[in-house]
Write an enzyme that holds these catalytic residues in place. Structure first.
Site, PDB file in Angstrom:
ATOM      1  N   TYR A  37      22.674  66.066 115.251  1.00  0.00           N
ATOM      2  CA  TYR A  37      21.965  65.233 114.286  1.00  0.00           C
ATOM      3  C   TYR A  37      21.098  64.214 114.981  1.00  0.00           C
ATOM      4  CZ  TYR A  37      24.965  66.525 110.387  1.00  0.00           C
ATOM      5  OH  TYR A  37      25.612  67.186 109.405  1.00  0.00           O
ATOM      6  N   ARG A 223      10.705  65.411 108.229  1.00  0.00           N
ATOM      7  CA  ARG A 223      11.730  65.882 109.152  1.00  0.00           C
ATOM      8  C   ARG A 223      12.140  67.280 108.729  1.00  0.00           C
ATOM      9  NH1 ARG A 223      17.274  65.343 107.191  1.00  0.00           N
ATOM     10  NH2 ARG A 223      17.974  65.497 109.332  1.00  0.00           N
ATOM     11  N   TYR A 316      30.849  72.388 107.897  1.00  0.00           N
ATOM     12  CA  TYR A 316      30.072  71.699 106.859  1.00  0.00           C
ATOM     13  C   TYR A 316      28.958  72.579 106.312  1.00  0.00           C
ATOM     14  CZ  TYR A 316      26.676  68.519 104.787  1.00  0.00           C
ATOM     15  OH  TYR A 316      25.773  67.920 103.949  1.00  0.00           O
ATOM     16  N   LYS A 317      28.345  73.337 107.195  1.00  0.00           N
ATOM     17  CA  LYS A 317      27.239  74.172 106.743  1.00  0.00           C
ATOM     18  C   LYS A 317      27.724  75.486 106.136  1.00  0.00           C
ATOM     19  CE  LYS A 317      23.821  72.054 109.851  1.00  0.00           C
ATOM     20  NZ  LYS A 317      22.736  71.623 108.950  1.00  0.00           N
TER      21      LYS A 317
END
Lengths: 346, 321
Positions: A37, A223, A316-317
């Site tokens: 991240y 982004r 999480y993904k």
């Protein structure tokens, strides 16, 4: 410029695919061989002719099909489009931004004529020819956000700014990566980001909020964000989880190249002038792994990124079920050669 | 990136002497283009080239947000200030070309409000003129209470009363008039938001009274129209750039950094937005924190400074720039 709009589907037979010429313009999200991240925000300047960063609102060969898919979602579930009562001015800001930008950037596809408050809008690909009074919602068939949201690719959230925070008070969200407008509407920046792992501890959201609160008018930012989706399905909403969740069981080493799609969000941030709100377009691009690996640089890099992805992010993904076979499959395209910096193909 | 990197070239289309201390300046785009739309409460930064010194001061837009062919600001002359208002009053004439930033709003109306209650003191009236035009057009109830020192200094009082009628109440100190905040704030319907812009004392009294009466903090909005204060000159070392700079008595630290060619973010230039927040590498002395951004703990830590309004007194200040 002429765009050949494709007749394709994001459900059922999943006929969606990228034309060979469309592949190199995909917004590949990994500038390095390692992913973690970061706030990774940069000015949304026009960049690189032919890339999705060239224009304010990128229009590509999937435009018409995506708008048809949005209409299908909204017909089934009107809750995907919601605006709290104070967000009408922001809806008009959104109308203006999209119409002015598209008419300027794609004059052969869109035309806007402004005569005081009387606006005449022609959208050729969608065969729309409307005249309305700017600022008067009774002259449109629906809320201004919905009206223009049905004519622009990507989901759109509108964030009201007050009390030193941003509030998700309106949105037209039909192509989301597993989040729900109906659940999040009215939440503030920290509340709607609460489920994201790791990033809170890194202070990413504090910094991002501070940046957004002072986002200047006329200086949009962008982004990239990414995940993986099985089948080219735009609507991977929590509401429809029973329809797409089981897809993850269908991935095999034989079909993984066509089944698993890299799903990239080109997120942009725009200060809206009359409402002082922030428009947050989340434009989704889908590309099958088979298409990604046609670019040798991308093939090498995506293997390295997937192989080294932290377990929290795999979880999480939602990649846990097929992550090992994906890494194994991708390894055949990685000869270990170095990759050039940046996201564009060699 | 900084808002003032993207300046709009304008021509001064009109200068009006409103009263002996206030002048109104009107700007049009040099090409005759429309200026950016904005919302009531927004300000612009005006760049002034004053005999070799580049000054940038923020001023609230007072023109209607629905008027795109020109902007208007009002400037109160402050002879004890850094010279920006003096420059505007003495040097700026119709026909002159200047540069302004795009509008920035740090004092916007809360569009959820059932009613907007606006309280202005002196030149603090300007953002409300734009906000009233906005509230009027949106059809949301609003009320302005405008206090000035004297009838002769009460800029726009008559014209506002004419334009907005019963929505406007005026008070002049020299007539023995004053706003009774207690009565005013205790008699508002639920869902009202109060906005105050004016001298520090007035803002404090309104905020205190509202708090005391149990108003939710989120319904109380205020804007300090803060100009960078003057002070003694001081030296600063910019660690990354590896240079020493001197901040002049009538110059802000931000302006001195900009003049040295060192990159720095900024936006409001008035201590409110937080963009120019800068880390302090070393500090042997006292930072005069004049901003509304850092909290008490941050100030006491001496690790952060807002160069747009804050100053330094002491032996050595070293910044992470």
């Amino acid at each position: 410029m002429t765009i050949q709009f494709k007749d394709e589907s994001f459900r059922g037979d999943f006929s969606y695919a990228n034309s060979p010429s469309n592949i190199p313009r995909f917004p590949f999200p990994f500038p390095e061989d390692e992913y973690m991240y970061s706030t990774n925000i940069e000015p949304h300047h026009a960049a690189r002719a032919g890339s999705p960063f060239e224009n304010a609102f990128d229009v590509d060969e999937h435009y018409v099909a995506e708008m048809k898919d949005r209409a299908l979602v909204l017909a089934e579930d009107p809750g995907r489009c919601q605006a709290l009562p104070h967000m009408e001015t922001a809806g008009w800001d959104f109308v203006e931004l999209v119409m002015v930008s598209k008419a300027r950037d794609y004059p052969d596809l869109f035309k806007l004529t402004i005569d005081g408050d009387r606006w005449h809008w022609i959208n050729k690909p969608l065969q729309i020819d409307d005249t309305f009074t700017f600022g008067d919602s009774s002259t449109l068939p629906c809320h201004p956000m919905e009206y223009i949201g049905r004519q622009v690719q990507g989901d759109h959230a509108i964030l009201d700014q007050r009390d030193g925070n941003l509030w998700l008070d309106a949105g037209i969200i039909t192509a989301q990566a597993d989040w729900s407008l109906d659940f999040d509407v009215g939440m503030n920046f920290f509340e709607w980001h609460a489920p994201v792992p790791l990033a809170h501890e890194l202070g990413v959201f504090q910094r991002a909020l501070k940046f957004l609160l002072t986002l200047p008018q006329g200086q949009p930012s962008r982004r990239l964000n990414w995940t993986l989706t099985v089948n080219p399905r735009l609507d991977t909403s929590p509401e429809n989880y029973p329809k797409w969740g089981p897809d993850r069981m269908t991935v095999t080493p034989e079909n993984i190249g066509e089944k698993v799609h890299l799903r990239v969000e080109l997120q942009t941030f725009w200060r809206l002038p009359r409402s002082n709100a922030i428009l947050f377009p989340i434009r989704t691009y889908l590309m099958a792994m088979n298409e990604v690996v046609t670019q040798p640089k991308w093939a090498r890099r995506i293997h390295r990124v997937m192989r080294d992805l932290r377990p929290e992010l795999v979880e999480y993904k939602g990649l846990s079920r097929y992550h090992p076979i994906l890494v194994e499959w991708l390894s055949q395209f990685d000869d270990g050669a170095p990759t050039s910096p940046g996201i564009f193909p060699d | 990136m900084s808002a003032s990197d993207h300046l709009i070239p304008v021509v001064v289309s009109n200068v009006v002497e409103v009263n002996p201390i206030i002048k109104r300046f009107e700007f049009k785009h040099v090409n005759g283009d429309e200026l950016p739309a904005f919302s009531g409460g927004a300000h612009i930064v005006v760049e002034m080239l004053d005999d070799g010194t580049k000054r940038k001061n923020p001023y609230s837009l007072m023109s209607s947000p629905f008027e795109r062919d020109q902007y208007a600001i009002s400037v109160r002359r402050d002879d004890t200030g850094r010279g920006g208002s003096k420059f505007m009053h003495e040097q700026v004439r119709p026909g002159m070309e200047m540069k302004i930033s795009a509008p920035v709003n740090l004092f916007s109306l809360d569009l959820r409000a059932k009613k907007h209650l606006m309280i202005a003191g002196g030149i603090g009236i300007t953002p409300f003129i734009a906000q009233m035009a906005q509230a009027d057009k949106l059809g949301v109830p609003f009320e302005l209470h405008y206090a000035a020192r004297s009838v002769s200094q009460a800029a726009y009082m008559d014209s506002l009363a004419d334009r907005f009628g019963d929505h406007v109440s005026c008070y002049c100190d020299d007539q023995g008039e004053g706003v009774d905040f207690e009565t005013l704030l205790s008699s508002q319907p639920l869902g009202t938001h109060v906005y105050v812009c004016g001298p520090k004392g007035m803002i404090e009294r309104v905020v205190e009274t509202a708090t005391h009466l149990g108003w939710p903090a989120a319904h109380v909005h205020f804007e300090h129209f803060l100009a960078p204060p003057v002070g003694e000159p001081f030296e600063v070392h910019l660690a990354k750039a590896g240079i020493d700079i001197t901040v002049g008595a009538e110059q802000s630290l931000l302006e001195a950094v900009e003049a040295s060619g060192t990159p720095i973010n900024c936006m409001c230039r008035g201590g409110a937005c937080g963009q120019c927040e800068t880390a302090v590498v070393a500090c042997d002395g006292e930072i005069m924190h004049n901003d509304h951004w850092l909290d008490e703990e941050q100030r006491a830590s001496k690790q952060l400074i807002m160069p747009c309004v804050s100053r330094f007194r002491g032996k050595r200040l070293e910044l992470d720039l």
